[in-house]
Scaffold this motif. Structure first.
Motif, PDB file in Angstrom:
ATOM      1  N   GLY A 236      18.088  33.799  19.510  1.00 47.13           N
ATOM      2  CA  GLY A 236      18.255  33.580  20.762  1.00 47.13           C
ATOM      3  C   GLY A 236      19.712  32.790  20.927  1.00 47.13           C
ATOM      4  O   GLY A 236      20.647  33.248  20.345  1.00 47.13           O
ATOM      5  N   HIS A 237      19.597  31.630  21.574  1.00 49.43           N
ATOM      6  CA  HIS A 237      20.708  30.660  21.382  1.00 49.43           C
ATOM      7  C   HIS A 237      21.861  30.897  22.418  1.00 49.43           C
ATOM      8  O   HIS A 237      22.291  29.855  22.799  1.00 49.43           O
ATOM      9  CB  HIS A 237      21.050  30.478  19.948  1.00 49.43           C
ATOM     10  CG  HIS A 237      22.081  29.396  19.680  1.00 49.43           C
ATOM     11  ND1 HIS A 237      21.994  27.989  20.077  1.00 49.43           N
ATOM     12  CD2 HIS A 237      23.422  29.214  19.264  1.00 49.43           C
ATOM     13  CE1 HIS A 237      23.001  27.322  19.887  1.00 49.43           C
ATOM     14  NE2 HIS A 237      23.778  28.032  19.276  1.00 49.43           N
ATOM     15  N   LEU A 238      22.253  32.044  22.473  1.00 49.83           N
ATOM     16  CA  LEU A 238      23.454  32.536  23.265  1.00 49.83           C
ATOM     17  C   LEU A 238      23.399  32.681  24.745  1.00 49.83           C
ATOM     18  O   LEU A 238      24.402  32.557  25.493  1.00 49.83           O
ATOM     19  CB  LEU A 238      24.277  33.660  22.619  1.00 49.83           C
ATOM     20  CG  LEU A 238      25.108  33.458  21.372  1.00 49.83           C
ATOM     21  CD1 LEU A 238      24.281  33.356  20.234  1.00 49.83           C
ATOM     22  CD2 LEU A 238      26.252  34.316  21.228  1.00 49.83           C
TER      23      LEU A 238
ATOM     24  N   GLY B 240      15.025  25.208  17.293  1.00 49.91           N
ATOM     25  CA  GLY B 240      16.457  25.692  17.591  1.00 49.91           C
ATOM     26  C   GLY B 240      17.117  24.421  17.373  1.00 49.91           C
ATOM     27  O   GLY B 240      16.733  23.280  16.757  1.00 49.91           O
ATOM     28  N   ASN B 241      18.345  24.498  18.042  1.00 44.99           N
ATOM     29  CA  ASN B 241      19.425  23.242  17.847  1.00 44.99           C
ATOM     30  C   ASN B 241      18.910  22.049  18.402  1.00 44.99           C
ATOM     31  O   ASN B 241      19.234  20.955  17.893  1.00 44.99           O
ATOM     32  CB  ASN B 241      20.881  23.799  17.993  1.00 44.99           C
ATOM     33  CG  ASN B 241      20.969  24.356  19.318  1.00 44.99           C
ATOM     34  OD1 ASN B 241      20.430  25.352  19.820  1.00 44.99           O
ATOM     35  ND2 ASN B 241      21.920  23.771  20.134  1.00 44.99           N
ATOM     36  N   HIS B 242      18.284  22.290  19.448  1.00 45.00           N
ATOM     37  CA  HIS B 242      17.811  21.026  20.314  1.00 45.00           C
ATOM     38  C   HIS B 242      16.370  20.325  19.695  1.00 45.00           C
ATOM     39  O   HIS B 242      16.512  19.193  19.678  1.00 45.00           O
ATOM     40  CB  HIS B 242      17.461  21.681  21.780  1.00 45.00           C
ATOM     41  CG  HIS B 242      18.794  21.647  22.567  1.00 45.00           C
ATOM     42  ND1 HIS B 242      19.135  20.631  23.472  1.00 45.00           N
ATOM     43  CD2 HIS B 242      19.588  22.913  22.529  1.00 45.00           C
ATOM     44  CE1 HIS B 242      20.368  21.320  24.163  1.00 45.00           C
ATOM     45  NE2 HIS B 242      20.569  22.490  23.391  1.00 45.00           N
TER      46      HIS B 242
ATOM     47  N   SER C 109      12.623  32.691  23.857  1.00 52.10           N
ATOM     48  CA  SER C 109      13.646  31.583  23.395  1.00 52.10           C
ATOM     49  C   SER C 109      14.192  30.916  24.420  1.00 52.10           C
ATOM     50  O   SER C 109      14.471  31.464  25.568  1.00 52.10           O
ATOM     51  CB  SER C 109      14.428  32.385  22.410  1.00 52.10           C
ATOM     52  OG  SER C 109      15.705  32.871  23.092  1.00 52.10           O
ATOM     53  N   ASP C 110      14.583  29.767  23.897  1.00 52.08           N
ATOM     54  CA  ASP C 110      15.728  28.886  25.027  1.00 52.08           C
ATOM     55  C   ASP C 110      14.901  28.703  26.491  1.00 52.08           C
ATOM     56  O   ASP C 110      15.479  29.001  27.602  1.00 52.08           O
ATOM     57  CB  ASP C 110      16.563  29.687  25.302  1.00 52.08           C
ATOM     58  CG  ASP C 110      17.518  29.925  23.944  1.00 52.08           C
ATOM     59  OD1 ASP C 110      18.421  28.674  23.360  1.00 52.08           O
ATOM     60  OD2 ASP C 110      17.484  30.802  23.216  1.00 52.08           O
ATOM     61  N   LEU C 111      13.677  28.324  26.391  1.00 56.48           N
ATOM     62  CA  LEU C 111      12.905  27.814  27.747  1.00 56.48           C
ATOM     63  C   LEU C 111      13.849  26.768  28.185  1.00 56.48           C
ATOM     64  O   LEU C 111      14.147  26.500  29.285  1.00 56.48           O
ATOM     65  CB  LEU C 111      11.742  27.382  27.349  1.00 56.48           C
ATOM     66  CG  LEU C 111      10.914  27.107  28.666  1.00 56.48           C
ATOM     67  CD1 LEU C 111      10.608  28.110  29.805  1.00 56.48           C
ATOM     68  CD2 LEU C 111       9.563  26.276  28.348  1.00 56.48           C
TER      69      LEU C 111
ATOM     70  N   GLY D 291      12.887  29.077  19.291  1.00 50.65           N
ATOM     71  CA  GLY D 291      13.816  27.708  19.415  1.00 50.65           C
ATOM     72  C   GLY D 291      14.181  27.298  20.870  1.00 50.65           C
ATOM     73  O   GLY D 291      14.220  28.027  21.854  1.00 50.65           O
ATOM     74  N   ASP D 292      14.621  26.103  20.953  1.00 47.54           N
ATOM     75  CA  ASP D 292      15.224  25.473  22.042  1.00 47.54           C
ATOM     76  C   ASP D 292      13.882  25.817  23.234  1.00 47.54           C
ATOM     77  O   ASP D 292      14.499  25.969  24.372  1.00 47.54           O
ATOM     78  CB  ASP D 292      16.573  26.023  22.446  1.00 47.54           C
ATOM     79  CG  ASP D 292      17.429  25.527  21.880  1.00 47.54           C
ATOM     80  OD1 ASP D 292      17.383  24.771  20.685  1.00 47.54           O
ATOM     81  OD2 ASP D 292      18.685  25.960  21.920  1.00 47.54           O
ATOM     82  N   VAL D 293      12.920  25.380  22.990  1.00 46.12           N
ATOM     83  CA  VAL D 293      11.576  24.985  23.941  1.00 46.12           C
ATOM     84  C   VAL D 293      12.247  24.003  24.909  1.00 46.12           C
ATOM     85  O   VAL D 293      12.211  24.027  26.191  1.00 46.12           O
ATOM     86  CB  VAL D 293      10.583  24.849  23.545  1.00 46.12           C
ATOM     87  CG1 VAL D 293       9.482  24.599  24.545  1.00 46.12           C
ATOM     88  CG2 VAL D 293      10.076  26.114  22.650  1.00 46.12           C
TER      89      VAL D 293
ATOM     90  N   ALA E 269      15.134  32.870  13.290  1.00 53.67           N
ATOM     91  CA  ALA E 269      16.529  32.076  12.820  1.00 53.67           C
ATOM     92  C   ALA E 269      17.072  31.903  14.335  1.00 53.67           C
ATOM     93  O   ALA E 269      17.543  32.779  14.709  1.00 53.67           O
ATOM     94  CB  ALA E 269      17.083  32.960  12.122  1.00 53.67           C
ATOM     95  N   HIS E 270      17.428  30.737  14.947  1.00 56.11           N
ATOM     96  CA  HIS E 270      17.547  30.524  16.187  1.00 56.11           C
ATOM     97  C   HIS E 270      19.065  30.906  16.476  1.00 56.11           C
ATOM     98  O   HIS E 270      19.302  31.612  17.656  1.00 56.11           O
ATOM     99  CB  HIS E 270      17.442  29.200  16.707  1.00 56.11           C
ATOM    100  CG  HIS E 270      17.803  28.951  18.120  1.00 56.11           C
ATOM    101  ND1 HIS E 270      17.144  29.272  19.203  1.00 56.11           N
ATOM    102  CD2 HIS E 270      18.937  28.204  18.393  1.00 56.11           C
ATOM    103  CE1 HIS E 270      17.560  28.692  20.237  1.00 56.11           C
ATOM    104  NE2 HIS E 270      18.610  28.213  19.868  1.00 56.11           N
ATOM    105  N   ASP E 271      19.939  30.952  15.582  1.00 54.28           N
ATOM    106  CA  ASP E 271      21.359  31.506  15.860  1.00 54.28           C
ATOM    107  C   ASP E 271      21.675  32.692  15.107  1.00 54.28           C
ATOM    108  O   ASP E 271      21.530  32.856  13.785  1.00 54.28           O
ATOM    109  CB  ASP E 271      22.196  30.263  15.521  1.00 54.28           C
ATOM    110  CG  ASP E 271      23.633  30.534  15.764  1.00 54.28           C
ATOM    111  OD1 ASP E 271      23.883  31.866  16.276  1.00 54.28           O
ATOM    112  OD2 ASP E 271      24.479  29.617  15.520  1.00 54.28           O
TER     113      ASP E 271
HETATM  114 FE   LIG Z   1      20.223  27.063  21.180  1.00 45.80          FE
END
Ligand SMILES: [Fe+2]
Length: 293
Positions: free
Chosen positions: A218-220, A112-114, A47-49, A78-80, A198-200
């Motif tokens: 992930g996310h945090l 993710g959110n991005h 997650s979160d690359l 998410g947030d690649v 679920a990203h968050d």
């Molecule tokens: Fe995120």
């Protein structure tokens, strides 16, 4: 003499922060299940690359590490990418990484959110979502955007839940609207092993109510700085000491794994909080191992 000491302490501090913020761990989870799946199934979750060149070699080292793990498949939680207004930021690091990844593994990608920000605000980021998504799909990566896929040979279904952007707002309070996950994804089939991307992780109770066997979040980024024995100090929503910062959380029949992320953005700082590749084996014993890189 005092200046020499101050200089030495500053240098040591810089080295400490640099070392803490570099490299990654491989964190391994083994989960049991009563569901009928054919033998142990092992996958990698990243997650979160955030467009990060993790190994400073166009991520070749990261790809080699993943190859050495030889997972059955790879899940992106998410947030690649990091959303940029400037069109010259073309996500070439992530594009190259995704190309290498897709040429070696089956890849399942939840947003993710991005990614969601690109999709939601086409005025501010004109054409960027469509362009990125068509690139990803062109690689043969399975995009699970409010969608799912069933791996019939493994009796595993993987669901990707797009959390609406408003739920990522800073200082937000409260959970997601009741029934939203079922409305978007449909009901789960209980005889299958159901994975929910679920990203968050903040909505764990809703994921438990939905009935997922395993939630991947992930996310945090682990809370950026971890106070040993206490946890991560801050979430992207500026919550202090967030409850679901990293690691494994269990409630009723649901397990949630929260990654500290493999990259970073904005402030490239991690203290006692290494980036990580997460591997999950379903069908073994529930325990956690950790190997430093
Ligand atoms: Fe995120």
């Amino acid at each position: 003499m005092t200046y020499v000491w101050i200089f030495a302490v500053v240098v040591l501090l810089i080295v400490f922060v640099y070392r803490q913020s570099s490299g990654y761990n491989i964190v391994e989870y083994e989960l049991t299940t009563s569901k009928d799946i054919p033998g142990p199934i092992r996958f990698v979750m990243l997650s979160d690359l955030h467009d990060t060149d993790v190994t400073h070699d166009d991520n070749k080292g990261l790809i080699e590490a993943l190859e050495a793990l030889s997972p059955d498949f790879v899940i992106l939680a998410g947030d690649v990418i990091t959303s940029y207004v400037n069109p010259s930021r073309d996500h070439h690091v992530s594009r190259d990484f995704l190309s290498s990844l897709a040429s070696r593994f089956e890849v399942y990608y939840g947003y993710g959110n991005h990614e969601e920000r690109y999709r939601k605000d086409d005025e501010e980021y004109p054409g960027r979502f469509a362009e990125f998504e068509s690139f990803v799909k062109g690689l043969g990566i399975h995009v699970l955007s409010d969608d799912h896929i069933h791996l019939s040979d493994k009796n595993i279904s993987i669901y990707g839940f797009d959390i609406p952007l408003e739920y990522y707002k800073r200082f937000r309070r409260g959970g997601i609207a009741g029934g939203m996950i079922t409305d978007k994804l449909g009901a789960l089939l209980p005889e299958r092993y159901n994975i929910l991307i679920a990203h968050d992780p903040d909505f764990f109770d809703e994921y438990v109510s939905y009935g997922a066997d395993l939630v991947l979040s992930g996310h945090l980024h682990g809370g950026m700085i971890v106070l040993p024995g206490i946890g991560g100090i801050i979430s992207p929503q500026l919550q202090l000491f967030p409850k679901y910062d990293f690691g494994v959380f269990c409630k009723e029949d649901t397990t949630m794994i929260v990654s500290r992320g493999i990259g970073w953005h904005s402030i490239p700082l991690r203290i006692f909080n290494k980036a990580e590749i997460v591997t999950v084996t379903i069908g073994g014993q529930t325990e956690k191992k950790q190997e430093g890189i």
